[in-house]
Design a protein around this motif. Structure first.
Motif, PDB file in Angstrom:
ATOM      1  N   THR A 161      -1.112  -7.293  -6.864  1.00  0.00           N
ATOM      2  CA  THR A 161      -0.397  -6.944  -5.637  1.00  0.00           C
ATOM      3  C   THR A 161       1.102  -6.788  -5.909  1.00  0.00           C
ATOM      4  N   VAL A 165       3.187  -3.463  -4.875  1.00  0.00           N
ATOM      5  CA  VAL A 165       4.329  -3.505  -3.952  1.00  0.00           C
ATOM      6  C   VAL A 165       5.603  -3.071  -4.690  1.00  0.00           C
ATOM      7  N   PHE A 178       2.123  -5.400   5.072  1.00  0.00           N
ATOM      8  CA  PHE A 178       0.971  -5.929   4.320  1.00  0.00           C
ATOM      9  C   PHE A 178      -0.090  -6.328   5.335  1.00  0.00           C
ATOM     10  N   TYR A 195       2.618 -10.086  -2.565  1.00  0.00           N
ATOM     11  CA  TYR A 195       3.479  -9.243  -1.713  1.00  0.00           C
ATOM     12  C   TYR A 195       4.829  -9.929  -1.493  1.00  0.00           C
TER      13      TYR A 195
END
Lengths: 329, 329
Positions: A161, A165, A178, A195
């Motif tokens: 993730t 991001v 998110f 995130y």
């Protein structure tokens, strides 16, 4: 195994390598060993195993939902490894219900399965301790066990993730949303952490209405996305926490006049044919299933240390278009 | 069942209706009965059943490939019905190999499953006669048994294909191709028959290079399509015989300057978001699984006649765009 080795004209070690999908065997030899396994069949393996070890040559697999393509691929990989070891597979869907997970696991144990591969729905697996002590090999996959030490095979959810991001940030986005699964689910929590870390690493704030955790139903995802896109500081990009969220996000975003960048966790079929093609952080569901089942059979063969293993597989960014859209405002 | 009825405060008949998903029960009552079943759990049902009937409360499901979304949905439906009857599920993939199908079926029988739901890979199921005679309830699904009389739940494959091909004809096409799965597979043969009948009904010829049957690998589908599109009388429309063929056809056709109309057998996720959205003849994989499992448990309850049943579910045309493209030349 001896019969297979004799029939294929190879050594025991080679049969073991093929069955465990280890490297260092030529494709030709793999084919010969496979066809010997096929020719000798399940039933013979089965009876031999039962006589030798008092095992039942069966494995129980508990996952979230057989109808989800992610778990379909994972199941098939577990089945293939089990088959190579002459074992049959019980399967059951927990539907994210911890009680149903426990019912399935204990029902499989009551049938005296040799081992279990579990995608846990619950966060307390102490109920399994007596079974594990009694010799039921148990490997958790996709998410770790709760409150017991046990073997686990995971994807690097937070790292994957973070990469996704950071990719959006590198394309100029500062306000990134998110949408994740229910916060009690390990993978959902790890992805939310990734995130937050990626935003923090870039010195970006995270507003409370930029992230939403909950069931991944279309209605919930639509509502969460509407909030993120309509507030005083609307997001210009979205990270979708799993393939269910991505599919709904694609639908919502395709109807909007202003493009919103999108990166989704999990790859899915035809992602490359959508307009724009969908950028994803891909994990390897078959790899998760294969590694978990291989670890399980190594445990059953007594070929591992007593210490629980933790295997973590990488996730991979696949840039296709939707994640490279610049901020609209 | 009595415990469930008492806990839910309803009669035995109502519990039976809910478990068999029959009509005439209010949603509120369904919810009450379901929660009573959940609360009492598997294990209790299990032991009671075993004591009462000497059954093992397990069912074996043999299908082509757990990783195929079509079979994922079918499996989940079988699992849900089995669960409502307190039974656990063995699953196995035949990979279209008749010997592997037989190995799995006999291995499940050796574990003394009460019943079998089988998507057959082979065309001779006489090997099952001793098991059926010994009381193993057996329902075939998606494709009929070969050389024995047995229960079967099917989709109307020929009828669905006729509808889809007639739809292309109604939109002006005269040269229509058909790419199907291997000709030995019942569903593949039925769909080919539907294609031929629709063409004949419209008085249209079928040239030998307009149809191709074989494995549904991307390479084979690409090659077949290339032949149909490049001959002296190239097709202006394609009927794709299953979702594997459709997915590859979408890829190939999206790269061509001249549009080719497309109708695919089987719906698939995101079909409506492709450009053009894909027109399909949709069958109901969950309905196939549910009907097969319900028939199996009716057999186990002795609630049916001795005669084998044949249930045929309709397929439904969903027009979305790709099937309504007019002929390019």
């Amino acid at each position: 195994m001896k019969d297979v080795a004799a029939r294929a004209g190879v050594g025991l070690k080679t049969v073991s390598r093929v069955v465990n999908e280890e490297p260092g065997v030529t494709p030709d030899t793999v084919a010969r060993v496979q066809s010997a396994i096929d020719a000798l069949g399940f039933r013979r393996n089965d009876s031999a195993r039962l006589l030798r070890t008092r095992r039942t040559a069966s494995v129980g697999l508990v996952l979230e939902d057989l109808a989800d393509p992610f778990y379909g691929a994972l199941s098939r990989a577990v089945e293939d490894v089990a088959r190579a070891h002459g074992a049959l597979l019980f399967t059951g869907s927990s539907a994210e219900n911890p009680r149903r997970e426990q019912e399935l696991v204990l029902a499989f144990c009551a049938r005296r399965v040799d081992g279990l591969v579990v995608v846990p729905a619950g966060d307390d697996h102490r109920y399994l301790t007596p079974e594990i002590d009694a010799g039921v090999a148990t490997v958790f996959v996709d998410r770790p066990a709760g409150r017991i030490d046990a073997d686990v095979v995971l994807t690097d959810n937070a790292g994957g993730t973070r990469t996704g991001v950071a990719h959006l940030i590198a394309h100029g986005h500062r306000r990134i949303g998110f949408i994740g699964d229910q916060p009690g689910i390990h993978t959902a929590g790890e992805r939310l952490r990734g995130y937050r870390e990626a935003m923090a690493d870039a010195g970006l704030p995270v507003r409370p209405d930029w992230y939403a955790m909950g069931p991944t139903t279309p209605e919930r995802v639509r509502a969460a996305l509407a909030t993120m896109l309509s507030g005083p500081e609307p997001v210009t990009a979205l990270f979708a926490g799993n393939n269910r969220v991505t599919v709904t996000a694609v639908r919502v975003l395709s109807g909007r006049p202003q493009p919103v960048a999108l990166v989704g966790f999990d790859d899915f079929e035809l992602a490359d044919l959508l307009d724009p093609p969908v950028t994803v952080v891909a994990q390897d569901p078959a790899g998760l299933g294969r590694n978990a089942a291989q670890l399980l059979f190594r445990r059953l063969d007594g070929a591992t240390s007593e210490e629980p293993s933790r295997v973590e597989l990488p996730a991979r960014l696949i840039a296709r278009g939707s994640g490279e859209i610049p901020p609209a405002y």
